[in-house]
Design a protein around this motif. Structure first.
Motif, PDB file in Angstrom:
ATOM      1  N   GLY A 185      -4.286  10.213   5.810  1.00 41.61           N
ATOM      2  CA  GLY A 185      -3.628  10.469   4.525  1.00 41.61           C
ATOM      3  C   GLY A 185      -3.921  11.874   4.017  1.00 41.61           C
ATOM      4  N   TYR A 186      -5.112  12.369   4.307  1.00 42.57           N
ATOM      5  CA  TYR A 186      -5.485  13.704   3.846  1.00 42.57           C
ATOM      6  C   TYR A 186      -4.846  14.819   4.663  1.00 42.57           C
ATOM      7  CZ  TYR A 186      -9.066  11.289   1.117  1.00 42.57           C
ATOM      8  OH  TYR A 186      -9.716  10.460   0.234  1.00 42.57           O
ATOM      9  N   ARG A 187      -4.112  14.452   5.710  1.00 48.69           N
ATOM     10  CA  ARG A 187      -3.450  15.479   6.513  1.00 48.69           C
ATOM     11  C   ARG A 187      -1.938  15.417   6.408  1.00 48.69           C
ATOM     12  NH1 ARG A 187      -6.651  19.374   9.180  1.00 48.69           N
ATOM     13  NH2 ARG A 187      -4.591  20.023   9.876  1.00 48.69           N
ATOM     14  N   SER A 188      -1.429  14.661   5.454  1.00 45.03           N
ATOM     15  CA  SER A 188       0.028  14.480   5.450  1.00 45.03           C
ATOM     16  C   SER A 188       0.760  15.323   4.416  1.00 45.03           C
ATOM     17  CB  SER A 188       0.382  13.010   5.221  1.00 45.03           C
ATOM     18  OG  SER A 188      -0.729  12.205   5.321  1.00 45.03           O
TER      19      SER A 188
ATOM     20  N   ARG B 161      -6.404  20.364  16.941  1.00 45.40           N
ATOM     21  CA  ARG B 161      -7.474  20.629  15.986  1.00 45.40           C
ATOM     22  C   ARG B 161      -7.427  19.620  14.837  1.00 45.40           C
ATOM     23  NH1 ARG B 161      -6.337  25.522  14.275  1.00 45.40           N
ATOM     24  NH2 ARG B 161      -7.732  26.722  15.605  1.00 45.40           N
ATOM     25  N   ALA B 162      -6.193  19.355  14.343  1.00 45.38           N
ATOM     26  CA  ALA B 162      -6.053  18.388  13.259  1.00 45.38           C
ATOM     27  C   ALA B 162      -6.570  17.029  13.717  1.00 45.38           C
ATOM     28  CB  ALA B 162      -4.592  18.287  12.843  1.00 45.38           C
ATOM     29  N   HIS B 163      -6.315  16.687  14.975  1.00 43.20           N
ATOM     30  CA  HIS B 163      -6.763  15.420  15.533  1.00 43.20           C
ATOM     31  C   HIS B 163      -8.283  15.314  15.432  1.00 43.20           C
ATOM     32  CE1 HIS B 163      -8.109  13.001  19.060  1.00 43.20           C
ATOM     33  NE2 HIS B 163      -7.165  12.176  18.625  1.00 43.20           N
TER      34      HIS B 163
ATOM     35  N   PRO C 155      -2.086  28.135  10.794  1.00 43.13           N
ATOM     36  CA  PRO C 155      -3.430  28.064  11.381  1.00 43.13           C
ATOM     37  C   PRO C 155      -4.535  27.937  10.332  1.00 43.13           C
ATOM     38  CG  PRO C 155      -2.171  29.832  12.391  1.00 43.13           C
ATOM     39  CD  PRO C 155      -1.335  29.295  11.272  1.00 43.13           C
ATOM     40  N   LEU C 156      -4.338  28.583   9.171  1.00 45.79           N
ATOM     41  CA  LEU C 156      -5.368  28.472   8.132  1.00 45.79           C
ATOM     42  C   LEU C 156      -5.372  27.048   7.569  1.00 45.79           C
ATOM     43  CD1 LEU C 156      -7.531  29.948   6.467  1.00 45.79           C
ATOM     44  CD2 LEU C 156      -5.773  30.407   4.763  1.00 45.79           C
ATOM     45  N   LEU C 157      -4.169  26.571   7.310  1.00 47.62           N
ATOM     46  CA  LEU C 157      -4.013  25.219   6.776  1.00 47.62           C
ATOM     47  C   LEU C 157      -4.633  24.187   7.711  1.00 47.62           C
ATOM     48  CD1 LEU C 157      -2.512  24.161   4.282  1.00 47.62           C
ATOM     49  CD2 LEU C 157      -0.572  23.655   5.759  1.00 47.62           C
ATOM     50  N   ASP C 158      -4.486  24.457   8.989  1.00 47.79           N
ATOM     51  CA  ASP C 158      -4.989  23.552  10.009  1.00 47.79           C
ATOM     52  C   ASP C 158      -6.515  23.431   9.963  1.00 47.79           C
ATOM     53  OD1 ASP C 158      -3.908  21.907  11.915  1.00 47.79           O
ATOM     54  OD2 ASP C 158      -4.387  23.251  13.575  1.00 47.79           O
ATOM     55  N   ARG C 159      -7.171  24.481   9.431  1.00 51.06           N
ATOM     56  CA  ARG C 159      -8.637  24.470   9.370  1.00 51.06           C
ATOM     57  C   ARG C 159      -9.156  23.737   8.145  1.00 51.06           C
ATOM     58  NH1 ARG C 159      -7.223  28.420  12.619  1.00 51.06           N
ATOM     59  NH2 ARG C 159      -8.702  29.289  14.106  1.00 51.06           N
TER      60      ARG C 159
END
Ligand SMILES: Nc1ncnc2c1ncn2[C@@H]1O[C@H](COP(=O)(O)OP(=O)(O)OP(=O)(O)O)[C@@H](O)[C@H]1O
Ligand SMILES: [Mg+2]
Length: 513
Positions: A500-503, A469-471, A381-385
């Protein structure tokens, strides 16, 4: 004789109006303060008594009753000394209470009658202005800080006697003035510049995007690759603080007592990098006498968490809600306070205990168990933010030795400023200043995608197993990339860079799966 003096109490960063009513009457000598004073206010009796005596006045002989109205809100802090002291002097005839109603008085007294530098004066004067007061008297050391509030006359006083004379009409206090706009445009600490950073083009680009939209960013890579170095240079490319932002930042720092008479106003975006041993309360705020935590001290600036997995897990987890809401709410028996925390979170970490997992430069010596344990200290969840996850690999030798001209912070800042200008213009009147703060409705309005872009994002959403959220975070980042490009439309290249910044979590967090 009865007198009334106005002052302001503080709750969080907001003030409330307090009327100090003082009655001096004959009878048994005594001095009582009622109206929910805390221990510090109760103690003020001794300070006030001595300060009055040492200023050359006589403490009245009879019974003194001071009421702090409204009686149902707790009053905390030493800055009630001055209004109470002046109430007694008015009630005993040393000063006239005639002009008192248009003033608020704020300040802590020393035993010799001088006014001490106090914390929280700026937020108190702001709220005095909002409550319609015309004039404020504060300790001279706080005068410059308080004078930034337009619309209220601020007078700095050295001691109690100066104030008595002011109200008697002899030796009036001088009005304090400060030009904050001029100061804002001049102040910039330019010691750390991106021109020092060799190579790391991808990381620099990602940092530019993060700065342009106020996005959170995580830098991950082996030891010595320049993560800390990059993060420390981020303030040099952030837009200058606006007047309103500077006021908000100063308010919080004023409450925490982190401003001094030599630097009464915060003119630069905060950059806070707390050590990883910090407690949950230290990071997000709280305590018996609630105080803003590091996340609020970073409001309108950067919170840098270096060596992220070393932080206490509970400390990191409490950041989750504030990061989402831009506000920390602390509930205590005495009431609820809330502090703003609109921050850009920058985190840096190694991918494993030895630091070389996934690196081309050296082999990792950690067992997969150890890697998992380490990396999972940073929860999903933290990473997701965090909007941008960026790998900072070891610098290659050619880059270290190259004489190629490197891009400076000033050049990057110009691009960031332009992108921010587009955002300010676009979001005028919505209370939002940057893409990172977009609400779901605004995302729908300003981040709409064409068919091709939509298909690309859909593919990534499914194949990377992204959260909703990532979307929405990808859409916000894509909006920023388009703004840097000066493009009204979000096109395929913008969205694919944002994806690319979310992979990276594929590579590091999910390597076992
Ligand atoms: N890209 C670079 N260009 C120039 N110097 C660099 C670069 N990367 C690292 N250095 C040099 O190496 C030093 C250490 O870098 P830094 O502390 O930023 O590494 P780090 O990635 O934070 O490492 P760690 O994971 O151990 O914290 C810097 O102070 C700088 O002198
Ligand atoms: Mg480091």
């Amino acid at each position: 004789m009865l007198s009334q003096v106005n002052t302001i109490g503080l709750m969080g960063i907001d003030g409330f109006s307090v009327k100090v009513e003082t009655d001096v009457s004959g009878g048994m000598p005594g001095f009582d303060i009622v109206g929910l004073p805390d221990a510090v206010v109760k103690e003020s009796k001794e300070r006030i008594r001595t300060a009055i005596k040492n200023s050359g006045y006589k403490m009245p002989n009879g019974r003194i009753i001071v009421n702090l109205a409204p009686a149902n809100i707790k009053k905390a802090g030493a800055y009630f000394d001055l209004p109470i002291g002046m109430g007694i002097l008015c009630s005993s005839g040393y000063a006239s209470a005639k002009d008192m109603p248009e003033y608020v008085l704020i300040g802590e007294l020393a035993l010799n009658g001088e006014l001490c530098f106090s914390t929280g004066v700026l937020p108190m004067v702001i709220s005095a202005y909002q409550k319609g007061f015309k004039k404020a008297i504060v300790p001279i050391a706080n005068a410059e800080e308080a004078a930034v509030v337009e619309g209220i006359e601020v007078y700095g006083a050295k001691n109690l006697a100066d104030i008595v004379n002011h109200f008697r009409g002899v030796n009036k206090l001088e009005r304090a003035k400060v030009d904050i706009s001029e100061k804002l445009s001049k102040t910039r600490d330019n010691t750390l510049d991106f021109i020092d950073v060799k190579g790391q083009y991808a990381a620099k680009r990602a940092i530019e995007v993060a700065a342009a939209g106020g996005h959170n960013i995580l830098l991950i890579g082996p030891p010595g690759s320049g993560k800390t170095m990059l993060a420390q240079r981020i303030p040099s490319i952030l837009p200058d603080l606006t007047f309103d932002e500077a006021l908000e930042v100063t308010k919080i720092h004023s409450i925490s007592g982190e401003i001094s008479p030599d630097a009464p106003i915060i003119l630069q975006r905060p950059f806070r990098s707390p050590h990883h041993t910090i407690s949950a309360v230290g990071l997000s705020g709280g305590g018996a006498n609630p105080k803003p935590g590091e996340i609020s001290m970073s409001h309108n600036g950067v919170l840098f968490l270096d060596e992220l997995p070393e932080f206490r897990k509970d400390a990191l987890e409490v950041l989750r809600q504030p990061l989402e809401d831009g506000r920390v709410t602390i509930t205590r028996v005495s009431g609820t306070v809330s502090y703003p925390c609109n921050v850009m979170l920058i985190a840096a970490m190694n991918p494993c205990p030895c630091g070389y997992f996934g690196s081309n430069s050296r082999a990792c010596t950690c067992s997969s168990d150890k890697i998992n344990k380490y990396i999972n200290k940073v929860s999903g969840p933290l990473l997701d933010r965090v909007d941008l996850h960026v790998e900072v690999p070891a610098v290659n030798y050619e880059d270290l030795e190259s004489n190629e001209k490197r891009v400076s912070s000033a050049e990057i800042k110009e691009r960031v400023d332009n992108a921010r200008k587009i955002q300010t213009e676009r979001y005028k009147g919505t209370g939002i200043y940057s893409n990172s703060n977009l609400t779901p409705e605004l995302i729908e309005k300003y981040c709409s995608l064409g068919d091709e872009e939509n298909a690309l994002l859909k593919g990534a959403y499914e194949s990377l197993g992204l959260s909703a959220r990532a979307h929405s975070r990808i859409l916000k980042v894509a909006r920023t990339i388009a703004d840097l490009d000066g493009s009204e439309r979000i096109n395929v290249s913008h969205i694919s860079e944002a994806i690319g910044y979310r992979s990276l979590d594929r590579k590091f967090w999910l390597q076992q799966g």
